[in-house]
Design a protein around this motif. Structure first.
Motif, short mmCIF file in Angstrom:
data_model
loop_
_atom_site.label_atom_id
_atom_site.label_comp_id
_atom_site.label_asym_id
_atom_site.label_seq_id
_atom_site.Cartn_x
_atom_site.Cartn_y
_atom_site.Cartn_z
N ALA A 10 0.85 -1.19 0.00
CA ALA A 10 0.00 0.00 0.00
C ALA A 10 0.88 1.24 0.00
CB ALA A 10 -0.91 0.02 1.23
N MET A 11 0.30 2.34 -0.45
CA MET A 11 0.97 3.63 -0.35
C MET A 11 0.12 4.54 0.51
SD MET A 11 2.76 5.83 -3.37
CE MET A 11 3.84 4.49 -3.87
N VAL A 12 0.79 5.29 1.37
CA VAL A 12 0.12 6.25 2.24
C VAL A 12 0.69 7.63 1.94
CG1 VAL A 12 -0.31 6.95 4.63
CG2 VAL A 12 -0.33 4.53 4.03
N ALA A 27 10.44 11.77 -11.10
CA ALA A 27 11.20 10.56 -10.75
C ALA A 27 10.56 9.34 -11.40
CB ALA A 27 11.24 10.39 -9.23
N CYS A 28 9.25 9.28 -11.37
CA CYS A 28 8.53 8.15 -11.97
C CYS A 28 8.78 8.10 -13.47
CB CYS A 28 7.04 8.28 -11.69
SG CYS A 28 6.07 6.95 -12.41
N LYS A 29 8.72 9.25 -14.13
CA LYS A 29 8.92 9.29 -15.58
C LYS A 29 10.32 8.79 -15.94
CE LYS A 29 7.04 12.63 -18.31
NZ LYS A 29 5.80 12.14 -18.88
N ARG A 40 2.54 8.10 -15.12
CA ARG A 40 2.02 7.01 -14.28
C ARG A 40 1.53 7.56 -12.94
NH1 ARG A 40 5.82 1.70 -14.33
NH2 ARG A 40 5.73 1.18 -16.53
N ASP A 41 2.08 8.70 -12.53
CA ASP A 41 1.58 9.38 -11.33
C ASP A 41 1.43 10.86 -11.67
OD1 ASP A 41 4.27 10.06 -11.40
OD2 ASP A 41 4.60 9.83 -9.26
N TRP A 42 0.60 11.52 -10.92
CA TRP A 42 0.28 12.92 -11.23
C TRP A 42 -0.14 13.63 -9.94
CZ3 TRP A 42 -2.31 8.53 -12.50
CH2 TRP A 42 -3.57 8.36 -11.93
N GLU A 61 -1.20 11.30 -6.94
CA GLU A 61 -2.09 10.16 -7.24
C GLU A 61 -1.46 9.23 -8.26
OE1 GLU A 61 -6.03 11.31 -8.36
OE2 GLU A 61 -6.30 12.61 -6.62
N ARG A 62 -1.94 7.96 -8.27
CA ARG A 62 -1.47 6.91 -9.18
C ARG A 62 -2.48 5.79 -9.14
NH1 ARG A 62 0.84 8.34 -5.58
NH2 ARG A 62 2.96 8.84 -6.20
N CYS A 63 -2.23 4.72 -9.86
CA CYS A 63 -3.07 3.52 -9.76
C CYS A 63 -3.18 3.12 -8.30
CB CYS A 63 -2.46 2.38 -10.57
SG CYS A 63 -3.19 0.77 -10.22
N THR A 122 3.22 0.62 -11.39
CA THR A 122 3.44 -0.77 -10.94
C THR A 122 3.80 -0.83 -9.45
OG1 THR A 122 5.77 -0.56 -11.51
CG2 THR A 122 4.31 -1.46 -13.22
N PHE A 123 3.67 0.29 -8.74
CA PHE A 123 4.23 0.42 -7.38
C PHE A 123 5.74 0.18 -7.44
CE2 PHE A 123 0.57 -0.34 -4.03
CZ PHE A 123 0.24 1.00 -4.11
N CYS A 124 6.34 0.36 -8.63
CA CYS A 124 7.79 0.12 -8.82
C CYS A 124 8.18 -1.25 -8.25
CB CYS A 124 8.62 1.23 -8.20
SG CYS A 124 8.71 2.73 -9.20
N PRO A 134 9.68 2.58 -3.96
CA PRO A 134 9.28 3.13 -5.25
C PRO A 134 10.00 4.46 -5.50
CG PRO A 134 7.36 2.33 -4.08
CD PRO A 134 8.51 2.26 -3.12
N ALA A 135 10.24 4.77 -6.78
CA ALA A 135 11.01 5.97 -7.12
C ALA A 135 10.36 7.23 -6.56
CB ALA A 135 11.13 6.08 -8.64
N CYS A 136 9.03 7.33 -6.64
CA CYS A 136 8.34 8.52 -6.17
C CYS A 136 8.54 8.70 -4.66
CB CYS A 136 6.85 8.46 -6.52
SG CYS A 136 6.02 6.96 -5.94
FE1 SF4 Z 1 5.62 5.73 -10.61
FE2 SF4 Z 1 6.73 3.79 -9.26
FE3 SF4 Z 1 5.57 5.77 -7.94
FE4 SF4 Z 1 4.11 4.04 -9.33
S1 SF4 Z 1 5.33 3.61 -7.53
S2 SF4 Z 1 3.89 6.23 -9.33
S3 SF4 Z 1 5.43 3.55 -11.08
S4 SF4 Z 1 7.38 5.93 -9.24
#
Ligand code: SF4
Ligand code: SF4
Ligand code: SF4
Length: 187
Positions: A10-12, A27-29, A40-42, A61-63, A122-124, A134-136
């Protein structure tokens, strides 16, 4: 010896600490070779109320890596699937680009990559499997992004959700998102 429980990733996101720098997006890009014009995130910068009684909320935000992902159920080829720790992934070579999953996702988290397959956060998992964040999460200068295992009661994400008020986006969808947004104050 007790059997090890499967992780539930999970992400918090601590919206109170976000300064809207968008380092998470950059970072995600870079980490995921996200092509120009897609992400993938915004960041959502929301303002509510009327001056002088205004409330602002910045949300990275992201998936949501939903526990009940309609994108997976809609996918006719099995390309969209649930993977390790409950991550929702897309197997690129199985994806025909039919967009059924894009229509099924209530969070607008997916896009068609110029190479023809559907792509998203992909949650990296490739980083997580190497013991990294994850990179973010790694890049955020205010430490407002947290990633971890909700099935581990001692993880930071579990502790944050136990002690802080939080919400998920559009709970009415029944998707049971795994991205949580902390709001001000203790529970
Ligand atoms: Fe991007 Fe990875 Fe963060 Fe998902 S977890 S938003 S793929 S950096
Ligand atoms: Fe907010 Fe952190 Fe993203 Fe900057 S890197 S926009 S502070 S979540
Ligand atoms: Fe699927 Fe959308 Fe949920 Fe992500 S946010 S798991 S793409 S329904």
């Amino acid at each position: 010896m007790s059997k090890k429980t499967e992780p539930r990733y999970a992400m918090v996101v601590d919206t109170k600490l976000c300064v809207a720098c968008k380092a998470c997006v950059l970072a995600c890009k870079s980490e995921n070779d996200v092509p120009d014009g897609f992400c993938r995130d915004w960041l959502v910068e929301e303002t509510r109320g009327v001056f002088p009684d205004l409330r602002a909320e910045n949300r990275s935000e992201r998936c949501n890596h939903c526990a009940h992902p309609p994108c997976v159920h809609a996918c006719p080829t099995g390309a969209s699937h649930v993977n390790e720790g409950g991550t929702v992934l897309v197997t690129h070579h199985k994806c025909t680009g039919c967009k059924a999953c894009i229509g099924a996702c209530p969070y607008d988290s997916r896009f068609v990559h110029p190479d023809g397959y559907v792509d998203k956060c992909t949650f990296c998992l490739h980083r997580v499997q190497r013991g990294k964040e994850p990179a973010c999460v790694e890049v955020c200068p205010t430490f407002c992004l947290h990633f971890g295992d909700l099935n581990d009661p001692d993880s930071e994400v579990s502790k944050l959700l136990r002690t802080r008020k939080h919400k998920v986006l559009h709970p009415e969808t029944g998707c049971e998102p795994n991205v949580y947004f902390l709001e001000g104050g203790p529970r």
